[in-house]
Motif scaffolding. Structure first.
Motif, PDB file in Angstrom:
ATOM      1  N   ILE A  84      45.909 -21.241 -14.409  1.00 52.14           N
ATOM      2  CA  ILE A  84      46.989 -20.410 -13.855  1.00 52.14           C
ATOM      3  C   ILE A  84      47.180 -20.667 -12.369  1.00 52.14           C
ATOM      4  CG2 ILE A  84      47.660 -17.990 -13.424  1.00 52.14           C
ATOM      5  CD1 ILE A  84      46.469 -17.542 -16.305  1.00 52.14           C
ATOM      6  N   GLU A  85      46.064 -20.788 -11.647  1.00 53.22           N
ATOM      7  CA  GLU A  85      46.156 -21.074 -10.205  1.00 53.22           C
ATOM      8  C   GLU A  85      46.839 -22.436  -9.989  1.00 53.22           C
ATOM      9  OE1 GLU A  85      44.210 -19.542  -7.329  1.00 53.22           O
ATOM     10  OE2 GLU A  85      43.687 -17.735  -8.448  1.00 53.22           O
ATOM     11  N   LYS A  86      46.521 -23.370 -10.862  1.00 48.81           N
ATOM     12  CA  LYS A  86      47.095 -24.717 -10.745  1.00 48.81           C
ATOM     13  C   LYS A  86      48.624 -24.662 -10.927  1.00 48.81           C
ATOM     14  CE  LYS A  86      46.652 -29.300 -12.777  1.00 48.81           C
ATOM     15  NZ  LYS A  86      46.225 -30.007 -13.953  1.00 48.81           N
ATOM     16  N   GLU A  87      49.045 -23.913 -11.928  1.00 46.62           N
ATOM     17  CA  GLU A  87      50.484 -23.804 -12.206  1.00 46.62           C
ATOM     18  C   GLU A  87      51.191 -23.057 -11.073  1.00 46.62           C
ATOM     19  OE1 GLU A  87      51.936 -25.398 -14.569  1.00 46.62           O
ATOM     20  OE2 GLU A  87      53.935 -24.557 -14.260  1.00 46.62           O
ATOM     21  N   ALA A  88      50.496 -22.062 -10.495  1.00 49.23           N
ATOM     22  CA  ALA A  88      51.089 -21.294  -9.397  1.00 49.23           C
ATOM     23  C   ALA A  88      51.406 -22.224  -8.224  1.00 49.23           C
ATOM     24  CB  ALA A  88      50.138 -20.180  -8.967  1.00 49.23           C
ATOM     25  N   LYS A 198      32.095 -17.561 -12.051  1.00 47.44           N
ATOM     26  CA  LYS A 198      32.215 -18.748 -11.188  1.00 47.44           C
ATOM     27  C   LYS A 198      32.480 -18.285  -9.759  1.00 47.44           C
ATOM     28  CE  LYS A 198      33.431 -22.829 -12.259  1.00 47.44           C
ATOM     29  NZ  LYS A 198      32.765 -24.141 -12.204  1.00 47.44           N
ATOM     30  N   PHE A 199      31.829 -18.941  -8.814  1.00 48.56           N
ATOM     31  CA  PHE A 199      32.072 -18.597  -7.419  1.00 48.56           C
ATOM     32  C   PHE A 199      33.393 -19.230  -6.970  1.00 48.56           C
ATOM     33  CE2 PHE A 199      27.235 -18.952  -7.362  1.00 48.56           C
ATOM     34  CZ  PHE A 199      27.087 -17.618  -7.721  1.00 48.56           C
ATOM     35  N   SER A 200      34.086 -18.503  -6.101  1.00 51.99           N
ATOM     36  CA  SER A 200      35.295 -19.093  -5.518  1.00 51.99           C
ATOM     37  C   SER A 200      34.874 -20.325  -4.727  1.00 51.99           C
ATOM     38  CB  SER A 200      35.968 -18.093  -4.582  1.00 51.99           C
ATOM     39  OG  SER A 200      36.545 -17.060  -5.336  1.00 51.99           O
ATOM     40  N   PRO A 201      35.629 -21.402  -4.789  1.00 53.14           N
ATOM     41  CA  PRO A 201      35.212 -22.609  -4.076  1.00 53.14           C
ATOM     42  C   PRO A 201      35.188 -22.384  -2.564  1.00 53.14           C
ATOM     43  CG  PRO A 201      37.360 -22.893  -5.130  1.00 53.14           C
ATOM     44  CD  PRO A 201      36.876 -21.547  -5.503  1.00 53.14           C
ATOM     45  N   SER A 202      34.210 -22.988  -1.904  1.00 49.10           N
ATOM     46  CA  SER A 202      34.094 -22.772  -0.461  1.00 49.10           C
ATOM     47  C   SER A 202      35.108 -23.636   0.293  1.00 49.10           C
ATOM     48  CB  SER A 202      32.678 -23.094   0.004  1.00 49.10           C
ATOM     49  OG  SER A 202      32.279 -24.314  -0.600  1.00 49.10           O
ATOM     50  N   GLY A 205      40.864 -24.452  -0.147  1.00 53.21           N
ATOM     51  CA  GLY A 205      41.822 -23.348  -0.244  1.00 53.21           C
ATOM     52  C   GLY A 205      41.276 -22.153  -0.997  1.00 53.21           C
ATOM     53  N   LYS A 206      41.790 -20.992  -0.585  1.00 55.53           N
ATOM     54  CA  LYS A 206      41.322 -19.734  -1.163  1.00 55.53           C
ATOM     55  C   LYS A 206      42.002 -19.505  -2.517  1.00 55.53           C
ATOM     56  CE  LYS A 206      41.607 -14.899   0.336  1.00 55.53           C
ATOM     57  NZ  LYS A 206      40.626 -14.295  -0.491  1.00 55.53           N
ATOM     58  N   ILE A 217      31.697 -13.629  -4.297  1.00 57.56           N
ATOM     59  CA  ILE A 217      33.125 -13.575  -4.662  1.00 57.56           C
ATOM     60  C   ILE A 217      33.434 -14.670  -5.663  1.00 57.56           C
ATOM     61  CG2 ILE A 217      35.476 -13.871  -3.722  1.00 57.56           C
ATOM     62  CD1 ILE A 217      34.486 -12.512  -1.191  1.00 57.56           C
ATOM     63  N   GLY A 218      34.188 -14.311  -6.664  1.00 53.65           N
ATOM     64  CA  GLY A 218      34.526 -15.307  -7.681  1.00 53.65           C
ATOM     65  C   GLY A 218      35.381 -14.721  -8.786  1.00 53.65           C
ATOM     66  N   PHE A 219      35.224 -15.266  -9.980  1.00 54.01           N
ATOM     67  CA  PHE A 219      36.062 -14.836 -11.115  1.00 54.01           C
ATOM     68  C   PHE A 219      35.277 -15.056 -12.421  1.00 54.01           C
ATOM     69  CE2 PHE A 219      37.199 -19.159 -12.467  1.00 54.01           C
ATOM     70  CZ  PHE A 219      36.891 -19.881 -11.321  1.00 54.01           C
TER      71      PHE A 219
END
Ligand code: AMP
Ligand code: ZN
Length: 497
Positions: A84-88, A198-202, A205-206, A217-219
């Protein structure tokens, strides 16, 4: 007796709900980053038939579906981007807008296919707190470990991990290793281990969708979402938002496409059974793929066809539903436009059949004993569906009924041995399960100009002026109507119903 092929036992089992006449049914919902393609929709049609068959058998069904609006990564090996983030990024919209837009589009398409809406629709992003509680419980019971990119489930800790595939843990690991084309993170203890959080990537990009958790922080992972939504709504394991694993109840039925067997559903089972120590689900039903000559239809294969594509070509979405029903859900179905064309023709013929019944029923003034044994037809139809949803056989009984009907009607003497109303009613009963909108076919009075022509033509026929009658018929046809002379009078219909 209702029987379904259960992926878990690898045989047809007699269906019995856990509690009385109620059935909890979970169907894995869409990942809402693009339109659902015909392959996805095949699976939802199969699940719709399952639900309708359960209802017809007198069960009260609670149908639950999730919406995967976060956590589904481009690779099943817990790597890659969130779809979804990719499509956004691609559409220059927010992830929430993307999810919202494609959720609406999904229910628009399913409505066109007469797929009954679930009773409960649960968006994954609404249950993050519950996901965290389940992961905490797994952690407490020693099933998790931490890597640099997330919290993982150690699949070697569960004694019957992978049972849905029919393989042992060792065999499943070996098979996956042999078949894997993707690089597996060296931090993973087993190839079958999967991410819970999963941790948000450091860097890079956020993320737009991220939450704080005891681990950072993650998802959530995709598999935890379905497990939690099941446990919450059908398993009743959350009291006042607090997870009580001992309270979890086994769920009657869970379904999806066959691709979900080795990873997604296997991991759902692992997470739930690890903490509840109870069977997660009694019946697992899986639909086979819709395929194209060279590959399955899929977003990653780049060969998708959508409902709106069919509509643009002049097909009714229900012609696709018919095509799907015409093959058994456990056999691969090869899609072609030729097959769709045939389905559209069959659907049109069925509509003609229903129109004919409706028209004759209206004209028939008597209520004769039916020469056609409609009860037997319905029994055969129901038996086919109750035997692991044999829709092609069920359709064949409907066609057999129509053949006998037209055969009998050929002989004018037999008309008073047909009870049109009864047949019409039974066909609508068939359609309560088939869902082909046959109840939408209505007798619409012809426009005034046509009605006048019909009267003139009848007068000409009574006066045996057949040439004039024929000319009027041609006039009627030019105006887009068809006329057929029957012993009940002239039947008028539009050229396409
Ligand atoms: P997804 O939106 O990718 O999570 O998929 C939604 C549903 O469609 C899942 O139950 C999948 O198993 C199913 N599915 C995906 N591709 C196909 C296909 N080609 N034929 C039938 N079902 C499919
Ligand atoms: Zn799922």
């Amino acid at each position: 007796m209702l029987r379904f092929y259960n992926t878990l036992t690898r045989k047809k089992d007699v269906f019995k709900p856990i509690k009385g006449r109620t059935v909890g049914l979970y169907t894995c919902g869409p990942t809402v980053y693009s339109y659902a393609h015909l392959g996805n929709l095949r699976t939802y049609i199969f699940e719709d038939i399952l639900k309708r068959v359960l209802i017809t058998n007198g069960y009260r069904v609670t149908h639950l579906m999730n919406i995967t609006d976060v956590g589904h990564l481009t690779s099943d090996a817990d790597t890659g981007e969130d779809k979804i983030e990719k499509e956004a990024k691609k559409e220059k919209k927010t992830a929430w807008q993307i999810a919202d837009f494609y959720t609406k589009a999904f229910f628009g398409d399913t409505q066109k296919l007469n797929i009954i809406k679930p009773d409960i629709i649960a968006k994954a992003t609404d249950y993050i707190a519950e996901d965290i509680q389940l992961i905490q419980e797994l952690e407490k019971q020693g099933f998790t470990y931490r890597t640099s990119d997330g919290i993982y489930f150690d699949t070697s800790k569960l004694k019957d991990y992978g049972k849905l595939t029919g393989m042992t843990f060792e065999k499943l690991n070996k098979t996956l290793k042999a078949g894997s084309r993707i690089e597996i993170s060296p931090e993973k203890r087993n190839i079958t281990d999967f991410s819970l959080w999963k941790f948000s990537p450091s860097a890079g990009g956020k993320r737009q969708m991220e939450w704080s958790s005891p681990w950072g922080i993650g998802f959530p992972g995709w598999h935890i979402e379905c497990a939690v939504i099941n446990l919450k709504f059908l398993g009743h394991a959350f009291t006042n938002h607090r997870f009580v694993p001992q309270k979890a109840q086994t769920i009657d039925i869970h379904c999806g496409g066959i691709d979900h067997i080795p990873v997604h559903h296997t991991n759902e089972i692992a997470q739930v059974e690890a903490v509840t120590k109870k069977p997660f689900v009694n019946f697992w039903l899986h639909g086979e793929f819709l395929v194209l000559p060279k590959a399955r239809m899929g977003k990653s294969e780049g060969n998708t066809i959508l409902i709106k594509d069919l509509e643009k070509m002049g097909f009714s979405p229900l012609a696709f539903r018919y095509l799907v029903l015409n093959s058994h859900y456990r056999t691969p179905l090869e899609f072609s436009f030729e097959a769709l064309e045939n389905s559209q023709n069959s659907l049109n013929n069925l509509s003609d059949f229903v129109y004919d019944l409706l028209w004759c029923a209206k004209k028939q003034k008597t209520n004769p004993k039916n020469l056609i044994n409609i009860k037997k037809y319905y029994q055969d139809f129901e038996a086919a569906l109750n035997d692991d949803l044999n829709t092609p056989q069920a359709l064949a009984f409907l066609w057999k009924l129509s053949t006998e009907y037209y055969q009998l009607k050929k002989n004018n003497q037999s008309w008073n041995k047909i009870n049109f109303k009864q047949i019409y009613k039974i066909v609508l009963e068939f359609d309560k399960i088939l869902g082909l909108s046959l109840d939408n076919i209505k007798l619409i009075p012809p426009p005034r100009a046509i009605a006048v022509l019909i009267k003139q033509r009848e007068k000409a026929r009574q006066q045996k002026n057949f040439q004039q009658a024929d000319e009027i018929r041609q006039q009627i046809e030019k105006l887009g109507f068809k006329i057929e002379d029957t012993i009940l009078g002239p039947k008028i219909m539009t050229k396409t119903i």
